[in-house]
Design a protein around this motif. Structure first.
Motif, PDB file in Angstrom:
ATOM      1  N   ASP A  51     -10.751  99.937  12.051  1.00  0.00           N
ATOM      2  CA  ASP A  51     -10.741 101.043  11.094  1.00  0.00           C
ATOM      3  C   ASP A  51      -9.338 101.653  11.095  1.00  0.00           C
ATOM      4  O   ASP A  51      -8.562 101.434  12.019  1.00  0.00           O
ATOM      5  CB  ASP A  51     -11.803 102.088  11.431  1.00  0.00           C
ATOM      6  N   PRO A  52      -9.001 102.408  10.039  1.00  0.00           N
ATOM      7  CA  PRO A  52      -7.611 102.870   9.906  1.00  0.00           C
ATOM      8  C   PRO A  52      -7.133 103.741  11.063  1.00  0.00           C
ATOM      9  O   PRO A  52      -5.949 103.682  11.426  1.00  0.00           O
ATOM     10  CB  PRO A  52      -7.623 103.663   8.597  1.00  0.00           C
ATOM     11  N   GLY A  53      -8.018 104.511  11.666  1.00  0.00           N
ATOM     12  CA  GLY A  53      -7.588 105.343  12.794  1.00  0.00           C
ATOM     13  C   GLY A  53      -7.202 104.472  13.985  1.00  0.00           C
ATOM     14  O   GLY A  53      -6.145 104.663  14.616  1.00  0.00           O
ATOM     15  N   GLN A  54      -8.050 103.505  14.261  1.00  0.00           N
ATOM     16  CA  GLN A  54      -7.823 102.570  15.354  1.00  0.00           C
ATOM     17  C   GLN A  54      -6.555 101.736  15.099  1.00  0.00           C
ATOM     18  O   GLN A  54      -5.752 101.513  16.014  1.00  0.00           O
ATOM     19  CB  GLN A  54      -9.058 101.665  15.414  1.00  0.00           C
ATOM     20  N   ARG A  58      -3.914 102.538  13.319  1.00  0.00           N
ATOM     21  CA  ARG A  58      -2.718 103.361  13.527  1.00  0.00           C
ATOM     22  C   ARG A  58      -2.414 103.517  15.010  1.00  0.00           C
ATOM     23  O   ARG A  58      -1.269 103.371  15.433  1.00  0.00           O
ATOM     24  CB  ARG A  58      -2.945 104.746  12.916  1.00  0.00           C
ATOM     25  N   ARG A  59      -3.447 103.811  15.801  1.00  0.00           N
ATOM     26  CA  ARG A  59      -3.244 103.999  17.242  1.00  0.00           C
ATOM     27  C   ARG A  59      -2.763 102.715  17.903  1.00  0.00           C
ATOM     28  O   ARG A  59      -1.748 102.697  18.598  1.00  0.00           O
ATOM     29  CB  ARG A  59      -4.564 104.402  17.936  1.00  0.00           C
ATOM     30  N   LEU A 100     -12.573  97.498   4.718  1.00  0.00           N
ATOM     31  CA  LEU A 100     -11.474  98.356   5.167  1.00  0.00           C
ATOM     32  C   LEU A 100     -10.136  97.615   5.256  1.00  0.00           C
ATOM     33  O   LEU A 100      -9.160  98.167   5.772  1.00  0.00           O
ATOM     34  CB  LEU A 100     -11.815  98.981   6.533  1.00  0.00           C
ATOM     35  N   LEU A 142      -7.669  96.817   3.162  1.00  0.00           N
ATOM     36  CA  LEU A 142      -6.455  97.428   2.600  1.00  0.00           C
ATOM     37  C   LEU A 142      -6.211  98.825   3.165  1.00  0.00           C
ATOM     38  O   LEU A 142      -5.061  99.263   3.266  1.00  0.00           O
ATOM     39  CB  LEU A 142      -6.520  97.430   1.077  1.00  0.00           C
ATOM     40  N   ALA A 143      -7.280  99.506   3.569  1.00  0.00           N
ATOM     41  CA  ALA A 143      -7.091 100.779   4.283  1.00  0.00           C
ATOM     42  C   ALA A 143      -6.377 100.507   5.607  1.00  0.00           C
ATOM     43  O   ALA A 143      -5.511 101.281   6.037  1.00  0.00           O
ATOM     44  CB  ALA A 143      -8.441 101.456   4.527  1.00  0.00           C
ATOM     45  N   THR A 181      -2.680  99.884   5.012  1.00  0.00           N
ATOM     46  CA  THR A 181      -1.998 101.168   4.828  1.00  0.00           C
ATOM     47  C   THR A 181      -1.751 101.846   6.176  1.00  0.00           C
ATOM     48  O   THR A 181      -0.657 102.373   6.437  1.00  0.00           O
ATOM     49  CB  THR A 181      -2.837 102.088   3.920  1.00  0.00           C
ATOM     50  N   ASP A 201       1.806 102.738   8.171  1.00  0.00           N
ATOM     51  CA  ASP A 201       2.112 104.046   8.773  1.00  0.00           C
ATOM     52  C   ASP A 201       2.654 103.872  10.186  1.00  0.00           C
ATOM     53  O   ASP A 201       3.529 104.619  10.628  1.00  0.00           O
ATOM     54  CB  ASP A 201       0.849 104.917   8.873  1.00  0.00           C
ATOM     55  N   GLY A 242      -9.803  97.892  -5.457  1.00  0.00           N
ATOM     56  CA  GLY A 242      -9.958  97.605  -4.027  1.00  0.00           C
ATOM     57  C   GLY A 242      -9.350  98.638  -3.098  1.00  0.00           C
ATOM     58  O   GLY A 242      -9.325  98.446  -1.881  1.00  0.00           O
ATOM     59  N   LEU A 243      -8.860  99.750  -3.672  1.00  0.00           N
ATOM     60  CA  LEU A 243      -8.176 100.739  -2.828  1.00  0.00           C
ATOM     61  C   LEU A 243      -9.024 101.987  -2.560  1.00  0.00           C
ATOM     62  O   LEU A 243      -8.519 102.973  -2.019  1.00  0.00           O
ATOM     63  CB  LEU A 243      -6.838 101.141  -3.467  1.00  0.00           C
ATOM     64  N   LEU A 290     -11.387 102.893  -0.386  1.00  0.00           N
ATOM     65  CA  LEU A 290     -11.491 103.426   0.982  1.00  0.00           C
ATOM     66  C   LEU A 290     -10.109 103.703   1.581  1.00  0.00           C
ATOM     67  O   LEU A 290      -9.964 104.601   2.417  1.00  0.00           O
ATOM     68  CB  LEU A 290     -12.319 102.494   1.854  1.00  0.00           C
ATOM     69  N   ALA A 291      -9.100 102.955   1.141  1.00  0.00           N
ATOM     70  CA  ALA A 291      -7.724 103.300   1.543  1.00  0.00           C
ATOM     71  C   ALA A 291      -7.376 104.683   0.995  1.00  0.00           C
ATOM     72  O   ALA A 291      -6.711 105.487   1.662  1.00  0.00           O
ATOM     73  CB  ALA A 291      -6.738 102.248   1.028  1.00  0.00           C
ATOM     74  N   THR A 338      -9.045 107.398   3.051  1.00  0.00           N
ATOM     75  CA  THR A 338      -8.281 107.620   4.285  1.00  0.00           C
ATOM     76  C   THR A 338      -7.048 108.474   4.006  1.00  0.00           C
ATOM     77  O   THR A 338      -6.730 109.395   4.760  1.00  0.00           O
ATOM     78  CB  THR A 338      -7.858 106.261   4.884  1.00  0.00           C
ATOM     79  N   LEU A 381     -17.108 104.574   6.920  1.00  0.00           N
ATOM     80  CA  LEU A 381     -15.690 104.829   7.231  1.00  0.00           C
ATOM     81  C   LEU A 381     -15.512 106.200   7.888  1.00  0.00           C
ATOM     82  O   LEU A 381     -14.835 106.326   8.918  1.00  0.00           O
ATOM     83  CB  LEU A 381     -14.841 104.742   5.953  1.00  0.00           C
ATOM     84  N   GLN A 430     -16.891 106.255  11.352  1.00  0.00           N
ATOM     85  CA  GLN A 430     -16.072 105.407  12.214  1.00  0.00           C
ATOM     86  C   GLN A 430     -14.771 106.120  12.593  1.00  0.00           C
ATOM     87  O   GLN A 430     -14.243 105.923  13.689  1.00  0.00           O
ATOM     88  CB  GLN A 430     -15.795 104.081  11.479  1.00  0.00           C
ATOM     89  N   LEU A 431     -14.267 106.938  11.679  1.00  0.00           N
ATOM     90  CA  LEU A 431     -13.040 107.695  11.947  1.00  0.00           C
ATOM     91  C   LEU A 431     -13.313 108.949  12.773  1.00  0.00           C
ATOM     92  O   LEU A 431     -12.390 109.705  13.077  1.00  0.00           O
ATOM     93  CB  LEU A 431     -12.353 108.075  10.627  1.00  0.00           C
TER      94      LEU A 431
END
Lengths: 311, 311
Positions: free
Chosen positions: A185-188, A190-191, A215, A217-218, A221, A225, B214-215, B217-218, B221, B259, B262-263
């Motif tokens: 997932d995007p948070g994971q 990034r970390r 997820l 493309l999220a 992104t 970052d 397709g963006l 969920l990006a 975020t 999402l 999960q975040l």
């Protein structure tokens, strides 16, 4: 000057390893040629696995030779072990990618040995590479199931960072962090990507995402970052993992190029030519599932136009 | 204590405005009831447009009455003009949403008048609301095509911010920034949502995304990064815009809840119950296109488990 971001086509390798159709070498090479014409410069063109394991790659030598002769292409190949690496080295492939799994259980299921044994195998591959005369062959080291595993569940970020540091110390020229089963997932992202980049700096770090849970493309992104500027992707979103039931494939090449260009990065690639190539590849693979939004909806009128630029 | 994030179901309104099947009121209300049982608390239950414009909403009064009687639900309705608002006010609907387009061309195509005329209409709706006795009715003000328009292309961020400020000054209780045609990208979403939030603070600001390219969920975020904590979504990704050919629908409710959870956000909703409800709604709408990754691939084993927590 826009900042560069790299999209590496892995369709001729990851994309077709589970499809029903055995593609003739000529079509695999036509795919590569079409991608190069659309501006893609790096392609993982085949896998040096035994033909009895994945019959799709029985023609690995022929495809690699064809790709090596292709102007404008920087081909890479995937190797599962030292034996595969020796085959690739002998052909003169300039970039050889190896993969192991951060999840012990996934590594056992995939290559029947422990992650530690796979690390030692990578050390042997790097040593064999170092003993070869001539230009240094680039070694990419992939860490599969870095964001979790369908068999064992969570994978600790500390373990992924530790594996990345060891691979770097053994002579990897790039670390490729892979969400093999689409758990990230995007948070994971990034970390973990921030931690891996900091740990192996200045070694380049790439991401390999699957879009299993929407997820992909999220996550691209989020990786941007964190500083990632290279992404594996597969035309038409082809691909899959034998240990990820119900999973969709890799992130879609056309959609990834679209996103990066829309965010202001220069990928060198042309979305519309990629979509045209995708239509051709689709016609070669009857009965497969293709994904991707741009092929369905088209580019927005605002493609590459920052909305803030309009009065 | 996890931070809260809100997912508002708009399927019974935006999700079905273009489907071929006219859903009976009982099924619309069963959908609402199922969503409430799955933990969704806010639902846009219908639209007070003339039945001759969208026959799907000929039963708007009946659906609104049923929703108003439903325990645990905070229903809202969409209104296209003062006349629709008066119908909603008369029924006692607690939240009434109005929408205009930042793109002049889209506003003309949608409601046959200029954006300025639509703003004046909102001022009249707010004045009518203020004159009513009893509890204050909440007015949501939606800004459609805020990220670009299929007809006119780019929409300036300054214009969207200006419209948001005017709507706030006229008495809106929430600003809903909508990517009606799926043109938004995460960079633009971060910039624009940051600017809108700063301009109308402390008024709440929500996002309404479509997943056309397709963006979706990006973009969720990115909006979270900017401080947005409320999102419209539609079960099974239903929805569409008559002026966005080839477009897919709203972001998928189940995937959006997945999402956010999960975040680390608390949505109050249960993904698996939403997937079960989705199967039921799908069976009511033969021949429609449904999207959504979790319904296909299932939840990851690492759902709600931070990978960093595992040793």
């Amino acid at each position: 000057m826009r900042e560069k971001a790299h999209v590496r086509e892995v369709g001729p390798r990851d994309g077709i390893q589970m499809v029903k159709t055995i593609l003739p070498s000529a079509r695999k090479l036509a795919w590569c040629r079409g991608a190069v014409e659309a501006g893609i410069r790096e392609i993982e063109v085949t896998s040096f696995v035994p033909a009895k394991v994945i019959p799709q790659f029985a023609d690995a030598e022929e495809v690699a030779r064809g790709a090596l002769a292709m102007p404008g292409l920087r081909p890479s190949v995937l190797v599962p072990n030292l034996k595969g690496a020796e085959r690739a080295f002998a052909l003169g492939v300039p970039i050889v990618n190896y993969v192991l799994s951060a999840s012990e259980e996934h590594n056992q299921a995939n290559v029947r040995r422990s992650t530690e044994e796979s690390l030692q195998d990578f050390a042997r591959i790097a040593a064999a590479r170092d003993q070869r005369p001539g230009a240094r062959i680039g070694l990419g080291a992939g860490i599969a199931t870095a964001f979790g595993c369908t068999i064992s569940g969570a994978v600790s970020e500390a373990r992924v960072v530790e594996i990345a540091v060891r691979l770097a110390g053994m002579g990897a020229d790039e670390i490729i962090v892979a969400d093999t089963v689409g758990y990230g997932d995007p948070g994971q992202v990034r970390r973990l990507m921030g931690a891996v980049i900091a740990a192996v700096r200045p070694l380049p770090v790439a991401c390999h995402f699957h879009d299993t849970r929407g997820l992909g493309l999220a996550n691209v992104t989020a990786a941007l970052d964190a500083g990632v500027r290279a992404f594996d992707a597969s035309l038409a979103g082809l691909g899959g993992c034998p240990f990820a039931p119900g999973a969709t494939g890799n992130i879609d090449t056309e959609d990834t190029v679209f996103l990066l260009e829309q965010l202001g990065f220069d990928t060198g690639a042309d979305v519309e030519r990629l979509v045209a190539l995708r239509r051709e590849v689709e016609s070669w693979l009857p009965g497969e599932r293709f994904s991707g939004a741009i092929a369905r909806a088209g580019l927005p009128k605002t493609f590459r136009v920052s909305a803030s630029a309009a009065a």
